[in-house]
Design an enzyme around this catalytic site. Structure first.
Site, PDB file in Angstrom:
ATOM      1  CB  ALA A  61      34.705  53.381  43.165  1.00 50.58           C
ATOM      2  N   GLY A 100      38.170  49.416  44.952  1.00 54.70           N
ATOM      3  CA  GLY A 100      39.077  50.532  45.212  1.00 54.70           C
ATOM      4  C   GLY A 100      39.589  50.547  46.648  1.00 54.70           C
ATOM      5  CD  GLU A 103      41.957  49.249  42.217  1.00 54.47           C
ATOM      6  OE1 GLU A 103      42.585  49.167  41.158  1.00 54.47           O
ATOM      7  OE2 GLU A 103      40.851  49.800  42.312  1.00 54.47           O
ATOM      8  CD  GLU A 123      37.859  46.933  41.266  1.00 53.67           C
ATOM      9  OE1 GLU A 123      38.450  47.800  41.928  1.00 53.67           O
ATOM     10  OE2 GLU A 123      38.069  45.708  41.438  1.00 53.67           O
TER      11      GLU A 123
END
Length: 715
Positions: A61, A100, A103, A123
């Protein structure tokens, strides 16, 4: 953005473009949604490959968008749409796939990684959990125990470990995109039901309740008050016990709690602060980070005690040629053996060959004549260090950089013994020097920007978090440690026990309380320094030194031969010398009672809250003085020093950030309260910079530099 091209006739290649790490910003997410839609609607495209520009897949992210009004396609539906695609989607992972980014890769049907790639759901290090399905998909893919390990620690894994665990399907040694395209061609048209991770069940766990109870207990112990690792365990439990949609709902609930927490703010502040300390200018206005750094090919270490050995190992592991000098025969023999063992163990951990050939040992100082840089690591004694620097100045090349691994001594005084003081800086390593991440680079009045740049770059090469600091007694870290230590001693005099003080500090999040740390490092180390400062009086007769309150408790223990773990007795007792199992010592409690009676002190009940306020606020107050004196460039420098060098809990953000979170006015008021109660302790008087910040309306920490600049302009 994301770029779409069709290659090999039927493969749609989607390239993420957002330097430096291709973070999933709003623009990139828009690009992914648009290009995936375009590829799926193109009848000529039979399979897709997602890769990143410039050899990096995706760093996760875009943290800069946290807390802003920037919007874009949500990550979860975007990843679901990729997983639901009726054409195979292959992730080509080069460089890194973190947070992310991983992910996103888990939403793809296949994953091909370059042999040098690193992967991880990181994270938790930002006070969060993998909330784009990572906590639900990874356990389904690799099993609950392995997923718990990765998610609760946020650790990076190599491509080889990822393949072994089943995170990736294939590892490529050369062009990963080519390998992924070839793979995509081979799976075109195949059924994707078994490749959609959200559709599969977690591998069964024999006794799921017992497993999670055991893991939760261990995580709570290691997290020391951090809430994100605990939430990660709860999220993985949802994956193991609930259908995917309910697990996703639980993941989102947990994330909502974490996202706005003070701990997440603290950890994200640390993330950015680490980058801020790399952009710094000297008081002269010259910037070390834009100053050309001369290459260092050959270095030397003088003195092979504990610190010198660690520094030698750290240098050799970077690939530099190192001359290791120790003039004492016994220490020389012991050091060679110790360094060899450290290199062997480090190489085994990394899966590489130990760099023994990089080190040349000598008992003669003349061996350093041709090196580019010297790090002196002899005993912390000014006369000895000055003597060594006089010798180095005569022996070394005229342009060699001379660095002192001093923890407190005046760098200008050391530099005054050399012909080129502009080439002298302090390089304060932390023990063990080959393991600890922090390096304080101390510049003196005459240190050149080039010398600072060289030391900072060398620190970076060694994998250190390097922070440039000004020259004063104790620099930043040890200068702030003194009032913290003083308050701990004073609290003992007033009725506390070492156990009470350490328990309060450990509950706050420190790995070890103050007195356990003193026992570990050796009480005689501080005793020696206090003797040199003229503070020690035999028998600890007076509690006043140099006009201020002083506690001789540590000196009195040393007079008894109680030096901590090394002697089996210190503030605690140990089963045998060298043992780390600290147990309360009835003798010590009797000693404290006798000391109080001798000095007419009446013991009172001391709360954990008073321990924290007095120890931490006194330390923070000294931090404000350091900013006021221009020894640190900003609060971020102090916080990074304390997080990486002194065990300050990262989820509390560092001492200055913690003050900001508590509220500067509250810190000032509590200091005033304690200063009034203890007028003989001047370090409790709120410093003028703290008062100015409170008078300015307690601005947020990112605005402090403006107030500090005004203070400096008036000096």
């Amino acid at each position: 953005m994301a770029q779409f091209t069709r290659i090999s006739g039927s493969v749609g290649l989607i390239t993420l473009k957002n330097p430096p790490v291709n973070a999933l910003s709003a623009v990139v997410r828009h690009g992914i949604v648009d290009t995936v839609q375009r590829a799926l609607s193109d009848p000529q495209v039979k399979s897709l490959v997602i890769c990143g520009q410039n050899g990096i897949f995706c760093g996760g992210a875009d943290i800069k968008e946290f807390g802003t009004n920037i919007t874009g396609p949500p990550l979860i539906p975007m990843i679901h749409s990729i997983e639901a695609a009726n054409k195979p989607v292959v992730a080509a992972i080069e460089g890194s796939a973190f947070g992310g980014g991983l992910e996103l890769a888990l939403g793809c049907h296949y994953r091909i990684a370059h042999s040098k790639a690193k992967l991880g759901l990181t994270e938790v290090t930002l006070g969060l959990l993998p909330a784009a399905g990572g906590s639900q998909r990874l356990p389904r893919l690799i099993g609950v125990p392995a997923a718990l390990n990765l998610i609760t620690t946020g650790r990076h894994i190599t491509a080889a470990e990822a393949l072994q665990l089943g995170v990736v399907d294939q590892v490529a040694d050369h062009n990963t995109v080519d390998a992924a395209v070839k793979f995509a061609l081979s799976v075109a048209g195949q059924s994707l039901d078994a490749r959609r991770i959200s559709n599969i069940q977690c591998p069964p766990v024999p006794d799921v309740d017992a497993l999670f109870e055991d893991v939760m207990q261990k995580v709570r112990q290691t997290a020391r008050g951090a809430i994100a690792p605990v939430a990660c365990v709860q999220a993985v439990r949802a994956a193991a016990t609930l259908p995917y949609t309910q697990g996703m709902q639980r993941e989102q609930e947990l994330m909502a709690t974490l996202f706005t927490s003070g701990q997440a703010r603290s950890l994200q502040y640390c993330f950015f602060a680490q980058r801020v300390v790399g952009r710094w200018s000297m008081p002269s206005g010259a910037r070390w980070d834009t100053t050309k750094s001369r290459p260092i090919n050959k270095a030397a270490v003088i003195g092979l005690g504990t610190m010198g050995r660690g520094i030698t190992v750290a240098l050799a592991q970077t690939g530099l040629s190192v001359v290791a000098v120790e003039t004492h025969e016994k220490q020389f023999i012991e050091a060679k053996q110790a360094v060899s063992g450290m290199l062997e163990r480090g190489a085994k951990r990394r899966g590489t060959a130990p760099p023994h050939d990089k080190i040349t040992y000598s008992q003669n100082l003349q061996a350093v004549a041709d090196v580019d840089l010297v790090i002196e690591a002899v005993f912390e004694d000014m006369a000895l260090k000055k003597k060594v620097f006089r010798q180095l100045s005569a022996i070394c090349k005229p342009n060699a950089f001379l660095c002192s691994n001093t923890s407190t001594l005046n760098v200008d005084e050391i530099a005054s013994e050399t012909r080129h003081p502009e080439l002298v800086v302090g390089m304060h390593f932390f023990a063990p020097a080959h393991v600890m991440k922090l390096l304080e680079v101390v510049y003196g009045q005459r240190s050149s920007p080039e010398a600072v740049a060289v030391a900072m770059q060398l620190g970076k090469k060694m994998g250190k978090v390097s922070v440039a600091v000004g020259n004063c007694r104790g620099f930043v870290g040890n200068r702030m440690l003194k009032p913290y230590r003083d308050q701990a001693y004073f609290l003992l005099e007033e009725g506390a026990t070492p156990e009470l003080i350490d328990a309060a500090l450990e509950e706050f999040g420190f790995a070890m309380g103050a007195f356990k740390v003193y026992d570990l490092s050796g009480l005689d180390v501080g005793w020696r320094v206090r003797k040199e400062e003229g503070l020690v009086q035999p028998g600890g007769a007076s509690r006043i030194r140099q006009g201020h309150r002083y506690s001789p408790l540590g000196d009195l223990l040393c007079e008894q031969g109680r030096f901590g773990q090394k002697t089996g007795r210190g503030w605690y007792q140990y089963d045998k010398p060298g043992s780390r199992d600290a147990r309360p010592d009835p003798w010590l409690h009797g000693f404290l009672e006798e000391y109080r009676a001798r000095h007419g002190l009446v013991a009172r009940r001391i709360s954990s809250n008073e321990v924290l306020e007095r120890c931490l606020y006194a330390m923070i107050n000294e931090g404000f003085r350091i900013l006021e004196d221009g020894i640190a460039a900003g609060p971020e420098d102090i916080d990074i020093i304390y997080v990486f060098g002194y065990g300050w809990p990262r989820h509390r953000g560092g001492p200055m950030f913690y003050a900001n979170m508590v509220g500067l006015q509250i810190v000032q008021e509590r200091l005033e309260h304690y200063a009034q109660a203890h007028p003989d302790v001047p370090t409790l008087q709120p410093c003028s910079l703290l008062r100015r910040l409170v008078a300015s309306g307690c601005p947020p920490i990112n605005k402090w530099r403006e107030v500090i600049k005004k203070v400096h302009s008036q000096l």
